[in-house]
Design a protein around this motif. Structure first.
Motif, mmCIF file in Angstrom:
data_model
loop_
_atom_site.group_PDB
_atom_site.id
_atom_site.type_symbol
_atom_site.label_atom_id
_atom_site.label_comp_id
_atom_site.label_asym_id
_atom_site.label_seq_id
_atom_site.Cartn_x
_atom_site.Cartn_y
_atom_site.Cartn_z
ATOM 1 N N ASN A 151 0.803 -1.221 0.000
ATOM 2 C CA ASN A 151 0.000 0.000 0.000
ATOM 3 C C ASN A 151 0.838 1.274 0.000
ATOM 4 O O ASN A 151 0.485 2.256 -0.668
ATOM 5 N N THR A 152 1.951 1.275 0.725
ATOM 6 C CA THR A 152 2.686 2.524 0.944
ATOM 7 C C THR A 152 4.098 2.528 0.377
ATOM 8 O O THR A 152 4.737 3.576 0.375
ATOM 9 N N GLY A 153 4.605 1.375 -0.068
ATOM 10 C CA GLY A 153 5.954 1.321 -0.611
ATOM 11 C C GLY A 153 6.942 0.666 0.338
ATOM 12 O O GLY A 153 6.728 0.597 1.554
ATOM 13 N N ALA A 154 8.034 0.187 -0.236
ATOM 14 C CA ALA A 154 9.017 -0.581 0.529
ATOM 15 C C ALA A 154 9.688 0.250 1.619
ATOM 16 O O ALA A 154 9.945 -0.244 2.720
ATOM 17 N N ARG A 155 9.988 1.503 1.337
ATOM 18 C CA ARG A 155 10.679 2.327 2.334
ATOM 19 C C ARG A 155 9.812 2.524 3.574
ATOM 20 O O ARG A 155 10.291 2.383 4.707
ATOM 21 N N ASN A 156 8.540 2.834 3.375
ATOM 22 C CA ASN A 156 7.644 2.990 4.521
ATOM 23 C C ASN A 156 7.472 1.668 5.264
ATOM 24 O O ASN A 156 7.406 1.646 6.496
ATOM 25 N N MET A 157 7.383 0.571 4.524
ATOM 26 C CA MET A 157 7.258 -0.743 5.153
ATOM 27 C C MET A 157 8.415 -1.003 6.114
ATOM 28 O O MET A 157 8.207 -1.457 7.252
ATOM 29 N N ARG A 158 9.622 -0.708 5.678
ATOM 30 C CA ARG A 158 10.785 -0.940 6.542
ATOM 31 C C ARG A 158 10.773 0.001 7.742
ATOM 32 O O ARG A 158 11.218 -0.370 8.836
ATOM 33 N N ALA A 159 10.246 1.204 7.552
ATOM 34 C CA ALA A 159 10.128 2.125 8.686
ATOM 35 C C ALA A 159 9.130 1.590 9.708
ATOM 36 O O ALA A 159 9.379 1.631 10.922
ATOM 37 N N PHE A 160 7.995 1.071 9.243
ATOM 38 C CA PHE A 160 7.016 0.486 10.160
ATOM 39 C C PHE A 160 7.618 -0.712 10.894
ATOM 40 O O PHE A 160 7.338 -0.931 12.077
ATOM 41 N N ALA A 161 8.446 -1.478 10.194
ATOM 42 C CA ALA A 161 9.076 -2.649 10.814
ATOM 43 C C ALA A 161 10.015 -2.244 11.942
ATOM 44 O O ALA A 161 10.232 -3.016 12.882
ATOM 45 N N ARG A 162 10.567 -1.024 11.863
ATOM 46 C CA ARG A 162 11.456 -0.528 12.923
ATOM 47 C C ARG A 162 10.680 0.077 14.081
ATOM 48 O O ARG A 162 11.271 0.408 15.109
ATOM 49 N N GLY A 163 9.369 0.274 13.895
ATOM 50 C CA GLY A 163 8.565 0.816 14.978
ATOM 51 C C GLY A 163 8.012 2.196 14.732
ATOM 52 O O GLY A 163 7.302 2.746 15.586
ATOM 53 N N ILE A 164 8.320 2.808 13.583
ATOM 54 C CA ILE A 164 7.747 4.114 13.256
ATOM 55 C C ILE A 164 6.260 3.929 12.971
ATOM 56 O O ILE A 164 5.885 3.076 12.159
ATOM 57 N N PRO A 165 5.383 4.673 13.626
ATOM 58 C CA PRO A 165 3.941 4.448 13.448
ATOM 59 C C PRO A 165 3.460 4.865 12.065
ATOM 60 O O PRO A 165 3.906 5.883 11.524
ATOM 61 N N PRO A 166 2.554 4.100 11.480
ATOM 62 C CA PRO A 166 1.994 4.465 10.172
ATOM 63 C C PRO A 166 1.021 5.626 10.293
ATOM 64 O O PRO A 166 0.479 5.894 11.371
ATOM 65 N N GLY A 167 0.789 6.295 9.174
ATOM 66 C CA GLY A 167 -0.160 7.391 9.138
ATOM 67 C C GLY A 167 -1.592 6.887 9.055
ATOM 68 O O GLY A 167 -1.850 5.680 9.016
ATOM 69 N N MET A 169 -3.920 6.762 6.661
ATOM 70 C CA MET A 169 -4.325 5.929 5.535
ATOM 71 C C MET A 169 -3.738 4.524 5.645
ATOM 72 O O MET A 169 -4.411 3.531 5.354
ATOM 73 N N ALA A 170 -2.487 4.440 6.077
ATOM 74 C CA ALA A 170 -1.873 3.124 6.251
ATOM 75 C C ALA A 170 -2.546 2.360 7.389
ATOM 76 O O ALA A 170 -2.748 1.142 7.297
ATOM 77 N N ARG A 171 -2.911 3.051 8.453
ATOM 78 C CA ARG A 171 -3.614 2.380 9.555
ATOM 79 C C ARG A 171 -4.965 1.849 9.090
ATOM 80 O O ARG A 171 -5.383 0.754 9.475
ATOM 81 N N SER A 172 -5.648 2.621 8.252
ATOM 82 C CA SER A 172 -6.924 2.163 7.710
ATOM 83 C C SER A 172 -6.731 0.924 6.845
ATOM 84 O O SER A 172 -7.520 -0.031 6.915
ATOM 85 N N TYR A 173 -5.682 0.918 6.032
ATOM 86 C CA TYR A 173 -5.396 -0.241 5.183
ATOM 87 C C TYR A 173 -5.117 -1.469 6.042
ATOM 88 O O TYR A 173 -5.588 -2.574 5.749
#
Length: 205
Positions: A151-167, A169-173
Motif C-alpha cells: 500500500n505505501t511502498g518498501a521504504r515505509n514498510m521498513r520504517a514500520f518494521a522498525r517501529g515508526i507508526p503508520p499514518g 491511511m496506512a492504519r486504515s489499510y
C-alpha cells in the motif's frame, strides 16, 4: 503520377504469454468478489513463493473500486495516473516488477487480464518480502508489513518494521487487511494452508 498509399493495418498487440482463462470482473461492481480468482491466486502465490492468503487478502483490500475493464478506463479518464487491475497497481510499481522479472505484458494489460494482474501483485509481494528485514517490531506480522508495503511502498514498510507508526491511511489499510484476512482464507482451498510456502520466519524485536 503519384502512387496511391495502401492503408496498412495497425500492428497487433500480443497479450502476455502467461495469460490464463479467468473471468473478466463483472460490470456491476457489487457483483465482484475476489473469491472468483482463487485458482489464479494459488497459482501465482506458489510461483512467487508467497502466502496465497496474503495475496487474496490484498485483493480484498483492493476491491474498493470497480475492476471491469470499461469502468477502469472511465476511472482512469476521471483520475489520470490511477492504478490498474484487480490488485490496483500503479504504473511505476508495475515497471519495476516488469524489469525485475522479465514480464512481457504492459501496464495496460493489468486492466484486461486479471490473472496477469494477480501474478504481478504476487511477484511484487515477493520483492517486498526480500527487502524486509528479518527482525521487526512485534505489533505486526510479516504479512501485515508486506501488505503495508504493498500500500505505501518498501521504504515505509521498513520504517514500520522498525517501529515508526503508520499514518492514518496506512492504519486504515491495516485495519481492513486484518478484517479481510479470515474471509480471504475461507475463499481458498483448505484455507490456503495447503499451498502455503515457507518464507522468512517472523523475528520480533
Amino acid at each position: 503520377m503519384a502512387r496511391r498509399r495502401v492503408p496498412t493495418a495497425e500492428p497487433e498487440v500480443q497479450p502476455p504469454s502467461d495469460r490464463e482463462d479467468v473471468r473478466t470482473p463483472p460490470l456491476r461492481p457489487h457483483d465482484y468478489t475476489p473469491a472468483d480468482y482463487a485458482d489464479a491466486v494459488v497459482h501465482s502465490a506458489r510461483e512467487a513463493g508467497v502466502s496465497p492468503v496474503l495475496v487474496m487478502t490484498v485483493l480484498h483490500n483492493e476491491a474498493y473500486k470497480p475492476h471491469h475493464p470499461l469502468l477502469e478506463r472511465l476511472w482512469q479518464w476521471w483520475k489520470p495516473g490511477a492504478s490498474f487491475g484487480v490488485a490496483n497497481m500503479h504504473r511505476a510499481t508495475f515497471e519495476r516488477v516488469r524489469r525485475s522479472h522479465g514480464l512481457q505484458g504492459r501496464w495496460q494489460d493489468l486492466r484486461d487480464d486479471p490473472a496477469f494482474a494477480i501474478r504481478t501483485a504476487a511477484l511484487h509481494l515477493r520483492d517486498l518480502d526480500r527487502s524486509l528485514p528479518r527482525r521487526h517490531v512485534r505489533r505486526y506480522t510479516r504479512d501485515e508489513l508486506l501488505a503495508l508495503g504493498y500500500n505505501t511502498g518498501a521504504r515505509n514498510m521498513r520504517a514500520f518494521a522498525r517501529g515508526i507508526p503508520p499514518g492514518p491511511m496506512a492504519r486504515s489499510y491495516l485495519r481492513r487487511f486484518r478484517a479481510n484476512r479470515e474471509r480471504a482464507a475461507a475463499s481458498l482451498p483448505d484455507g490456503g494452508t495447503a499451498h502455503s510456502v515457507a518464507t522468512h520466519r517472523d523475528a520480533e524485536v
